[in-house]
Design an enzyme around this catalytic site. Structure first.
Site, PDB file in Angstrom:
ATOM      1  N   CYS A  83       0.815  -1.220   0.000  1.00 44.12           N
ATOM      2  CA  CYS A  83       0.000   0.000   0.000  1.00 44.12           C
ATOM      3  C   CYS A  83       0.848   1.269   0.000  1.00 44.12           C
ATOM      4  O   CYS A  83       1.897   1.319   0.645  1.00 44.12           O
ATOM      5  CB  CYS A  83      -0.888   0.049   1.230  1.00 44.12           C
ATOM      6  SG  CYS A  83      -1.862  -1.417   1.483  1.00 44.12           S
ATOM      7  N   ARG A  95       4.934   0.364  -5.979  1.00 47.90           N
ATOM      8  CA  ARG A  95       4.879  -0.494  -4.802  1.00 47.90           C
ATOM      9  C   ARG A  95       3.966  -1.683  -5.002  1.00 47.90           C
ATOM     10  O   ARG A  95       4.021  -2.641  -4.239  1.00 47.90           O
ATOM     11  CB  ARG A  95       4.391   0.327  -3.592  1.00 47.90           C
ATOM     12  CG  ARG A  95       5.342   1.433  -3.208  1.00 47.90           C
ATOM     13  CD  ARG A  95       4.705   2.395  -2.255  1.00 47.90           C
ATOM     14  NE  ARG A  95       4.562   1.856  -0.915  1.00 47.90           N
ATOM     15  CZ  ARG A  95       5.495   1.929   0.031  1.00 47.90           C
ATOM     16  NH1 ARG A  95       6.637   2.502  -0.241  1.00 47.90           N
ATOM     17  NH2 ARG A  95       5.288   1.430   1.219  1.00 47.90           N
ATOM     18  N   TRP A 142      -2.936  -2.729  -1.545  1.00 48.02           N
ATOM     19  CA  TRP A 142      -2.497  -4.076  -1.920  1.00 48.02           C
ATOM     20  C   TRP A 142      -3.228  -5.014  -0.962  1.00 48.02           C
ATOM     21  O   TRP A 142      -2.976  -4.993   0.243  1.00 48.02           O
ATOM     22  CB  TRP A 142      -0.975  -4.189  -1.751  1.00 48.02           C
ATOM     23  CG  TRP A 142      -0.390  -5.475  -2.219  1.00 48.02           C
ATOM     24  CD1 TRP A 142      -0.083  -5.822  -3.509  1.00 48.02           C
ATOM     25  CD2 TRP A 142      -0.002  -6.591  -1.404  1.00 48.02           C
ATOM     26  NE1 TRP A 142       0.463  -7.081  -3.539  1.00 48.02           N
ATOM     27  CE2 TRP A 142       0.521  -7.569  -2.264  1.00 48.02           C
ATOM     28  CE3 TRP A 142      -0.052  -6.851  -0.034  1.00 48.02           C
ATOM     29  CZ2 TRP A 142       0.999  -8.794  -1.812  1.00 48.02           C
ATOM     30  CZ3 TRP A 142       0.419  -8.068   0.425  1.00 48.02           C
ATOM     31  CH2 TRP A 142       0.940  -9.030  -0.457  1.00 48.02           C
ATOM     32  N   ASN A 170      -1.713   1.864   5.891  1.00 49.23           N
ATOM     33  CA  ASN A 170      -0.799   0.857   5.351  1.00 49.23           C
ATOM     34  C   ASN A 170      -0.348   0.017   6.533  1.00 49.23           C
ATOM     35  O   ASN A 170       0.129   0.566   7.523  1.00 49.23           O
ATOM     36  CB  ASN A 170       0.399   1.570   4.698  1.00 49.23           C
ATOM     37  CG  ASN A 170       1.431   0.583   4.156  1.00 49.23           C
ATOM     38  OD1 ASN A 170       1.161  -0.603   4.067  1.00 49.23           O
ATOM     39  ND2 ASN A 170       2.591   1.096   3.796  1.00 49.23           N
ATOM     40  N   GLY A 171      -0.547  -1.300   6.456  1.00 48.34           N
ATOM     41  CA  GLY A 171      -0.139  -2.168   7.575  1.00 48.34           C
ATOM     42  C   GLY A 171      -1.243  -3.151   7.905  1.00 48.34           C
ATOM     43  O   GLY A 171      -2.159  -3.362   7.095  1.00 48.34           O
ATOM     44  N   GLU A 182      17.908 -16.924  -8.414  1.00 52.91           N
ATOM     45  CA  GLU A 182      17.481 -15.570  -8.788  1.00 52.91           C
ATOM     46  C   GLU A 182      16.916 -15.553 -10.213  1.00 52.91           C
ATOM     47  O   GLU A 182      15.909 -14.886 -10.485  1.00 52.91           O
ATOM     48  CB  GLU A 182      18.663 -14.600  -8.640  1.00 52.91           C
ATOM     49  CG  GLU A 182      18.427 -13.184  -9.103  1.00 52.91           C
ATOM     50  CD  GLU A 182      17.290 -12.452  -8.377  1.00 52.91           C
ATOM     51  OE1 GLU A 182      16.738 -12.971  -7.405  1.00 52.91           O
ATOM     52  OE2 GLU A 182      16.935 -11.355  -8.845  1.00 52.91           O
ATOM     53  N   LYS A 200      13.180 -14.355 -11.056  1.00 53.26           N
ATOM     54  CA  LYS A 200      12.870 -13.268 -11.998  1.00 53.26           C
ATOM     55  C   LYS A 200      11.850 -13.753 -13.015  1.00 53.26           C
ATOM     56  O   LYS A 200      10.885 -13.070 -13.316  1.00 53.26           O
ATOM     57  CB  LYS A 200      14.129 -12.820 -12.770  1.00 53.26           C
ATOM     58  CG  LYS A 200      15.094 -11.919 -12.070  1.00 53.26           C
ATOM     59  CD  LYS A 200      14.630 -10.522 -11.766  1.00 53.26           C
ATOM     60  CE  LYS A 200      13.865 -10.468 -10.499  1.00 53.26           C
ATOM     61  NZ  LYS A 200      14.571 -10.251  -9.261  1.00 53.26           N
ATOM     62  N   GLU A 245       8.270 -14.230 -11.477  1.00 55.98           N
ATOM     63  CA  GLU A 245       7.622 -12.960 -11.118  1.00 55.98           C
ATOM     64  C   GLU A 245       7.090 -12.222 -12.344  1.00 55.98           C
ATOM     65  O   GLU A 245       6.016 -11.647 -12.307  1.00 55.98           O
ATOM     66  CB  GLU A 245       8.652 -12.000 -10.501  1.00 55.98           C
ATOM     67  CG  GLU A 245       9.102 -12.333  -9.128  1.00 55.98           C
ATOM     68  CD  GLU A 245      10.125 -11.305  -8.659  1.00 55.98           C
ATOM     69  OE1 GLU A 245       9.829 -10.647  -7.666  1.00 55.98           O
ATOM     70  OE2 GLU A 245      11.197 -11.152  -9.298  1.00 55.98           O
ATOM     71  N   HIS A 254      18.639 -36.017  -8.162  1.00 57.92           N
ATOM     72  CA  HIS A 254      17.912 -36.458  -6.966  1.00 57.92           C
ATOM     73  C   HIS A 254      16.433 -36.102  -7.015  1.00 57.92           C
ATOM     74  O   HIS A 254      15.774 -36.128  -5.982  1.00 57.92           O
ATOM     75  CB  HIS A 254      18.552 -35.849  -5.712  1.00 57.92           C
ATOM     76  CG  HIS A 254      19.971 -36.297  -5.509  1.00 57.92           C
ATOM     77  ND1 HIS A 254      20.302 -37.599  -5.195  1.00 57.92           N
ATOM     78  CD2 HIS A 254      21.133 -35.632  -5.632  1.00 57.92           C
ATOM     79  CE1 HIS A 254      21.622 -37.695  -5.108  1.00 57.92           C
ATOM     80  NE2 HIS A 254      22.154 -36.509  -5.374  1.00 57.92           N
ATOM     81  N   LYS A 264       6.315  -3.944  -4.187  1.00 56.90           N
ATOM     82  CA  LYS A 264       7.740  -3.622  -4.197  1.00 56.90           C
ATOM     83  C   LYS A 264       8.329  -3.681  -2.799  1.00 56.90           C
ATOM     84  O   LYS A 264       9.446  -4.125  -2.589  1.00 56.90           O
ATOM     85  CB  LYS A 264       7.934  -2.211  -4.782  1.00 56.90           C
ATOM     86  CG  LYS A 264       9.373  -1.765  -4.889  1.00 56.90           C
ATOM     87  CD  LYS A 264      10.115  -2.571  -5.933  1.00 56.90           C
ATOM     88  CE  LYS A 264      11.583  -2.249  -6.024  1.00 56.90           C
ATOM     89  NZ  LYS A 264      12.322  -3.333  -6.694  1.00 56.90           N
TER      90      LYS A 264
END
Ligand code: F6R
Length: 608
Positions: free
Chosen positions: A2, A27, A74, A98-99, A481, A485, A488, A504, A603
């Site tokens: 948010c 964000r 969000w 926000n929270g 990574e 990427k 996402e 394995h 973000k």
């Protein structure tokens, strides 16, 4: 996550708030809204969707106001929808938050018993009614303070009152809130870019700080009503905002920016002729580090991948033992960390709730804390004993790119420091390692100049449903990574594995539809990874091989190859990250995805 912004001043408040929300879009969000006082009370306009959807309902009959608050949401409690979007209102009170309010169910029950009617599924609405309840018997300020005493959780809030419409009250606890001080105008926002075009004079609020904005100015107090003072800082123009600079997406711009960003990470930090790193840039001195027995690194997501590569660097170069934790797990495992240990938090935003909690836990247990952080003035940086800013500039694309490579650079510098202090590195070796570091920006330029070859691979593979990324040693975190990427940005399922683990389990997935990206490094493990490539080919899989240009001739069976310039094994991790970022980016674009704001992602993850 948010974003919130509030404005009081002489100009068009709604315009400035909508503009601020646009700067907070990075964000991640799913709905948006604004509120502003009118002659008949406080009006709220909000909707599911993006800022352009909000504009469509805000500008039908353009409101005139010199006070406004706004929010991008969000979703946490309740689906993305108009009725869950902020601002929320009660009788007299309108707020954005926000929270997370942890005890909202208990509070909600009480408020319903008192006759309050709820119209959303959010935790925030509880706070709104609670302030309203107190505002019946107390002043606006007192009502906010009293309500917050009943609440458990994390919040940054901006509150308006219909009875006191020329005021905005803002409070923060465990969620960022920054005050912008302009000429006859004031802002409160989650992040500086929201208002940086108007002012760079800021106060980063601390936990339990309350600020009261009115057209006359701002007042700071704690939640008991005592006045407090906070230092005004100046954020220079370049450090706060960013535009796309002619690129189609922020992510592409930030990938291309890496040579510059990495040079900035190094600026003023090294003495190449002596093979030394400027320790004072870390806010540390030799005495502090000499006593360090062990290092713990805590981080999330991409920053956690940097931490894993950092372990490899610090242990190999400095021979100091390192434990790496996912920050979300750290405090729950009763970590054996104490006053002889150093805890490094790695965080681009410096506001990730889990990373902050891990950093606080390490501090509580007596460890020295160092924050490797990109965002200036962020909570992690302010709370740590020492901070090393990566200085890679604002990262707006939700998927981290340049922040990641600058974290790797920072860890390389830190490894050199620890190695020199521990007597593990001769001066001439350190000189060579720094000289190589300085060559990396040019080498990244070279990789980027070969982007067309990566686009060609993306065109062949963008329809795949699953990908595997395999690497060994320091290239294992880079494989993780690369997979992160891709998932996402393109929503393709992708997994990273140490190449030696393929047999394995993951090998069961291999068929002609599963591309496998191999990251191959010179050295004892090279032949083993080349054998893994043969194993994939024998099962009909497609192999994409990324390795040094000079070794590509040794690859016998790759379907696609991507070459990178030669460097040392640690910095190869940095170079290798770049083609993987570009591959993910171009696959995402070819699939028509919103690469800068991928679905469901934020973000800065300020909730646990
Ligand atoms: C991935 C990504 C996230 C972040 C993670 C930690 O592209 O951006 O995985 O790395 O949320 O964020 P910071 O580094 O801000 O603590």
């Amino acid at each position: 996550m948010c974003g919130i912004i509030g404005y009081i001043g002489r100009d068009d408040a709604v315009d400035l708030v909508v503009e601020g929300l646009r700067h907070l879009e990075y964000r991640g969000y799913d709905s948006a809204g604004v509120a502003f006082p009118t002659d008949s009370g406080i009006e709220v306009r909000r909707c599911k969707g993006k800022i352009k959807d909000l504009e469509a309902i805000v500008y039908v009959d353009k409101p005139v106001a010199n006070v406004a608050i706004g929010h991008t949401r969000w979703a946490t409690h309740g689906v993305p929808s108009e009725y869950n979007a902020h601002p929320h209102s009660s009788d007299n009170i309108v707020l954005v938050h926000n929270g997370i309010i942890e005890n909202y169910l208990d509070l909600k029950k009480e408020l319903i018993e008192r006759g309050y009617r709820f119209t959303s599924e959010t935790d925030t609405e509880v706070l709104c009614h609670l302030i309203d309840r107190y505002s019946r018997d107390y002043t606006f300020e007192e009502a906010v303070m009293m309500a917050l005493k009943d609440v458990r959780g994390a919040y940054a809030i901006l509150v308006l009152s219909a009875r006191d419409p020329q005021k905005i009250i803002g409070v923060r606890k465990d969620s960022p809130l920054v005050l912008g001080i302009g000429e006859g105008e004031f802002f409160l926002a989650s992040d500086v870019p929201a208002f940086h075009a108007r002012t760079g004079r800021v106060i980063f609020l601390e936990n339990n700080d309350m600020v009261i904005l009115s057209p006359e100015g701002y007042k700071l107090m704690d939640l008991n009503g005592n006045s407090i003072e906070r230092e005004i800082e100046f954020i220079p123009p370049m450090a706060a905002g960013a535009d796309k600079g002619g690129y189609k997406h922020y992510m592409l711009k930030e990938i291309h920016e890496q040579p510059r960003a990495l040079s900035d990470t190094l600026r003023g930090r090294i003495f190449p002729e002596r093979g030394e790193v400027n320790l004072s840039e870390f806010g540390l001195d030799e005495g502090m580090l000499r006593g360090v027995d062990r290092i713990f690194i805590g981080a999330c997501g991409t920053s956690w991948h940097a931490a894993l590569a950092g372990k490899y660097m610090i242990e190999q170069i400095a021979r100091v033992p390192v434990e790496v934790d996912l920050a979300s797990e750290f405090r729950y495992r009763r970590p054996l960390i104490g006053d002889k240990d150093l805890f490094i938090a790695i965080t681009q935003s410096g506001e990730t709730a889990d990373t902050l909690a891990a950093q606080r836990e390490a501090k509580r247990r007596g460890a020295l804390t160092l924050s490797i952080c990109n965002a200036l003035g962020a909570t992690s940086a302010r709370e740590a004993d020492a901070v090393f800013y990566t200085h890679s500039g604002p990262e707006i694309g939700v998927a981290s790119t340049k922040a990641f490579t600058s974290q790797l650079f920072s860890l390389y510098l830190f490894s050199l420091i620890m190695a020199r202090i521990g007597g593990r590195l001769e001066e001439q070796d350190a000189v060579a390692m720094i000289a190589e570091l300085l060559r990396v920006p040019d080498k990244i330029e070279k990789i980027i100049s070969n982007e067309d070859a990566i686009v060609a691979v993306a065109k062949e593979l963008f329809k795949a449903k699953d990908f595997l990324y395999l690497g060994r040693g320091i290239l294992h975190p880079i494989a993780l990574e690369g997979a992160l990427k891709l998932k996402e940005i393109s929503y393709i399922h992708a997994e990273g594995y140490p190449a030696g683990e393929m047999k394995h389990g993951p090998i069961a997935l291999i068929d002609e539809d599963v591309p496998v990206v191999f990251l191959v490094q010179r050295g004892v493990l090279k032949e083993k990874v080349l054998s893994n490539i043969s194993e994939v080919k024998a099962r009909g899989g497609k192999a994409v091989v990324v390795m040094s240009d000079s070794l590509l001739g040794e690859v016998r069976q790759a379907d696609y190859t991507i070459g990178i310039p030669e460097t040392n094994p640690y910095l190869e991790a940095v170079l290798m990250a770049v083609p993987l970022q570009l591959l993910a980016y171009h696959i995402g674009v070819l699939r028509g995805c919103d690469v800068d704001q991928p679905r469901n992602l934020a973000k800065s993850v300020t909730v646990e």
